[in-house]
Design a protein around this motif. Structure first.
Motif, PDB file in Angstrom:
ATOM      1  N   UNK A  83      -9.611  -6.954  -0.845  1.00  0.00           N
ATOM      2  CA  UNK A  83      -8.167  -6.755  -1.058  1.00  0.00           C
ATOM      3  C   UNK A  83      -7.882  -6.442  -2.528  1.00  0.00           C
ATOM      4  N   UNK A  84      -8.372  -7.314  -3.412  1.00  0.00           N
ATOM      5  CA  UNK A  84      -7.940  -7.210  -4.816  1.00  0.00           C
ATOM      6  C   UNK A  84      -8.596  -6.043  -5.538  1.00  0.00           C
ATOM      7  N   UNK A  85      -9.870  -5.830  -5.276  1.00  0.00           N
ATOM      8  CA  UNK A  85     -10.545  -4.746  -5.992  1.00  0.00           C
ATOM      9  C   UNK A  85     -10.295  -3.391  -5.323  1.00  0.00           C
ATOM     10  N   UNK A  86     -10.550  -3.345  -4.007  1.00  0.00           N
ATOM     11  CA  UNK A  86     -10.484  -2.040  -3.343  1.00  0.00           C
ATOM     12  C   UNK A  86      -9.043  -1.634  -3.032  1.00  0.00           C
ATOM     13  N   UNK A  87      -8.325  -2.488  -2.294  1.00  0.00           N
ATOM     14  CA  UNK A  87      -6.977  -2.093  -1.861  1.00  0.00           C
ATOM     15  C   UNK A  87      -5.986  -2.044  -3.019  1.00  0.00           C
ATOM     16  N   UNK A  88      -5.998  -3.093  -3.860  1.00  0.00           N
ATOM     17  CA  UNK A  88      -4.958  -3.183  -4.902  1.00  0.00           C
ATOM     18  C   UNK A  88      -5.358  -2.401  -6.152  1.00  0.00           C
ATOM     19  N   UNK A  89      -6.509  -2.753  -6.740  1.00  0.00           N
ATOM     20  CA  UNK A  89      -6.846  -2.177  -8.045  1.00  0.00           C
ATOM     21  C   UNK A  89      -7.210  -0.691  -7.940  1.00  0.00           C
ATOM     22  N   UNK A  90      -8.051  -0.362  -6.962  1.00  0.00           N
ATOM     23  CA  UNK A  90      -8.557   1.014  -6.947  1.00  0.00           C
ATOM     24  C   UNK A  90      -7.693   1.960  -6.126  1.00  0.00           C
ATOM     25  N   UNK A  91      -7.172   1.467  -4.984  1.00  0.00           N
ATOM     26  CA  UNK A  91      -6.373   2.367  -4.144  1.00  0.00           C
ATOM     27  C   UNK A  91      -4.866   2.226  -4.405  1.00  0.00           C
ATOM     28  N   UNK A  92      -4.466   1.127  -5.036  1.00  0.00           N
ATOM     29  CA  UNK A  92      -3.036   0.942  -5.342  1.00  0.00           C
ATOM     30  C   UNK A  92      -2.176   1.089  -4.098  1.00  0.00           C
ATOM     31  N   UNK A  93      -2.564   0.344  -3.034  1.00  0.00           N
ATOM     32  CA  UNK A  93      -1.854   0.498  -1.761  1.00  0.00           C
ATOM     33  C   UNK A  93      -0.419  -0.043  -1.839  1.00  0.00           C
ATOM     34  N   UNK A  94       0.516   0.734  -1.273  1.00  0.00           N
ATOM     35  CA  UNK A  94       1.929   0.316  -1.269  1.00  0.00           C
ATOM     36  C   UNK A  94       2.397  -0.050   0.135  1.00  0.00           C
ATOM     37  N   UNK A  95       1.674   0.436   1.111  1.00  0.00           N
ATOM     38  CA  UNK A  95       2.060   0.223   2.502  1.00  0.00           C
ATOM     39  C   UNK A  95       0.788   0.330   3.316  1.00  0.00           C
TER      40      UNK A  95
ATOM     41  N   UNK B  68      -1.018   4.805  -2.798  1.00  0.00           N
ATOM     42  CA  UNK B  68      -1.113   5.455  -1.475  1.00  0.00           C
ATOM     43  C   UNK B  68      -0.471   4.586  -0.404  1.00  0.00           C
ATOM     44  N   UNK B  69      -0.195   5.207   0.725  1.00  0.00           N
ATOM     45  CA  UNK B  69       0.039   4.436   1.948  1.00  0.00           C
ATOM     46  C   UNK B  69      -1.251   4.590   2.751  1.00  0.00           C
ATOM     47  N   UNK B  70      -1.671   3.485   3.389  1.00  0.00           N
ATOM     48  CA  UNK B  70      -3.035   3.439   3.902  1.00  0.00           C
ATOM     49  C   UNK B  70      -3.108   2.891   5.320  1.00  0.00           C
TER      50      UNK B  70
END
Ligand SMILES: Cc1cc2nc3c(=O)[nH]c(=O)nc-3n(C[C@H](O)[C@H](O)[C@H](O)COP(=O)(O)O)c2cc1C
Ligand SMILES: Nc1ncnc2c1ncn2[C@@H]1O[C@H](COP(=O)(O)OP(=O)(O)O)[C@@H](O)[C@H]1O
Length: 311
Positions: A107-119, A17-19
């Motif tokens: 950051x690592x669990x929520x943003x990266x692993x679960x939400x897969x943020x790209x922007x 996602x973009x978030x």
């Protein structure tokens, strides 16, 4: 717009996602600008535009009754955000447990692993996690490590005034409804369900629909020219009071609306009330007769103001 209620409802399919993250209280013009750029990025990446917001708002958890007055309840926010082209709204239950999350884990669990943020778009004063130790620089560094871009929001001004939820609250507190509307980019409204009151209104010739505000702190006080509607109804004009009703010993801050050209039953309806212009502050009266006289004057003034508004 898909609503994700709580982080436990993030599914593997929500990855990528973009978030943007924030309170978005009032969903004002500054917010709208951030969201427009988020939606543009989402189109560019071919990913859903996602907004993370908190309920209750963090200050409400930490400061309770001392928190700033809420401009929009979650329900209003959802409606306003839905008009701005967001694909997903993640509403995080902001409790002590969430607030004390380790910033790296956020950051690592929520943003990266679960939400897969790209922007990611956040204000450069954004702080998060335990002791508010997570900040913009930490996000930037994490972005380099995990491969997502982090940008900050820019101030949006109307005239020389920076648009912010605080600025809107200040204008509302001063009774400057028009300036508040300019900052918001939409009218200021209060919503709620019509409840039974003390049935005094009708005895003085002014039936008033009583609307519970469901807020700890209300951002406006006084007597206003208003418009009122509910799902699928016409728009009715009227005069309203937001306050404690000292004349009848009111205990809670309440919205009461008298409509000009309406006869009927509003009990139980969920109505939306637009505050168009302020007429005066609330005051105690020595008798109901004196209050009634004043409400006659208020109604005349409201009609004149609403007439001007239409022109
Ligand atoms: C336009 C308008 C102005 C009002 N102004 C005041 C006010 O200045 N002071 C006050 O004590 N109550 C004020 N009220 C509230 C009245 O006390 C209240 O509406 C009335 O007692 C009816 O109560 P009920 O709906 O519970 O029967 C106002 C109400 C309206 C509709
Ligand atoms: N013109 C009107 N403006 C507001 N409410 C009206 C009007 N006409 C009828 N009503 C009805 O009357 C109720 C208000 O009457 P009121 O005597 O003030 O009782 P209450 O104390 O229960 O609010 C409203 O909730 C609504 O259902």
């Amino acid at each position: 717009m898909e609503l994700i209620r709580g982080i436990h409802n993030i599914l593997p399919a929500h990855r990528g996602c973009v978030l943007t993250i924030g309170n978005f209280d009032g969903v004002h013009r500054g917010h709208a600008k951030v969201i427009a750029s988020l939606v543009e990025r989402a189109t560019h990446f071919g990913l859903p535009a996602t907004l993370m917001t908190f309920e209750p708002q963090p200050q409400e958890l930490f400061r309770g009754d001392d928190a700033p007055a809420r401009l929009s309840l979650l329900r209003d926010k959802i409606a306003l955000l839905g008009e701005l082209g967001i694909d997903r709204l993640l509403c995080v239950n902001f409790n002590r447990h969430f607030a004390s999350m380790d910033p790296e884990f956020f950051i690592e669990d929520l943003l990266v692993r679960r939400l897969g943020v790209k922007y990611l778009v956040v204000g450069d004063d954004f702080c998060f996690g335990k002791s508010r130790a997570g900040n913009f620089d930490m996000l930037k560094k994490a972005g380099e490590r995990f491969g997502f871009a982090v940008v900050n929001t820019h101030s949006f001004t109307v005239g020389d005034l920076r648009v912010s939820s605080t600025a809107v609250r200040e204008q509302l507190a001063k009774g400057n409804l028009e300036q508040a509307r300019r900052l918001l980019g939409h009218p200021f409204t209060l919503c709620g369900r019509v409840a039974h009151g003390q049935k005094i209104g009708r005895t003085i010739g002014f039936p008033t629909a009583n609307i519970a505000l469901k807020r700890k702190v209300v951002p406006v006080r006084g007597v206003f020219a208003v418009k009122l509607w509910w799902d699928g109804s016409d728009i009715y004009e009227g005069v309203a009071n937001v306050g404690f009703r000292p004349t009848v010993n009111g205990q809670v801050c309440q919205l009461e609306v008298h409509l000009f050209d309406f006869e009927g039953d509003l009990y139980g309806k969920r109505v939306e009330v637009e505050l168009v212009a302020k007429i005066r502050d609330e005051q105690p009266f020595e008798s109901l007769e004196a209050l009634k006289k004043q409400i006659w004057n208020d109604a005349d003034r409201a009609k004149a103001l609403l007439g001007d508004d239409a022109g």
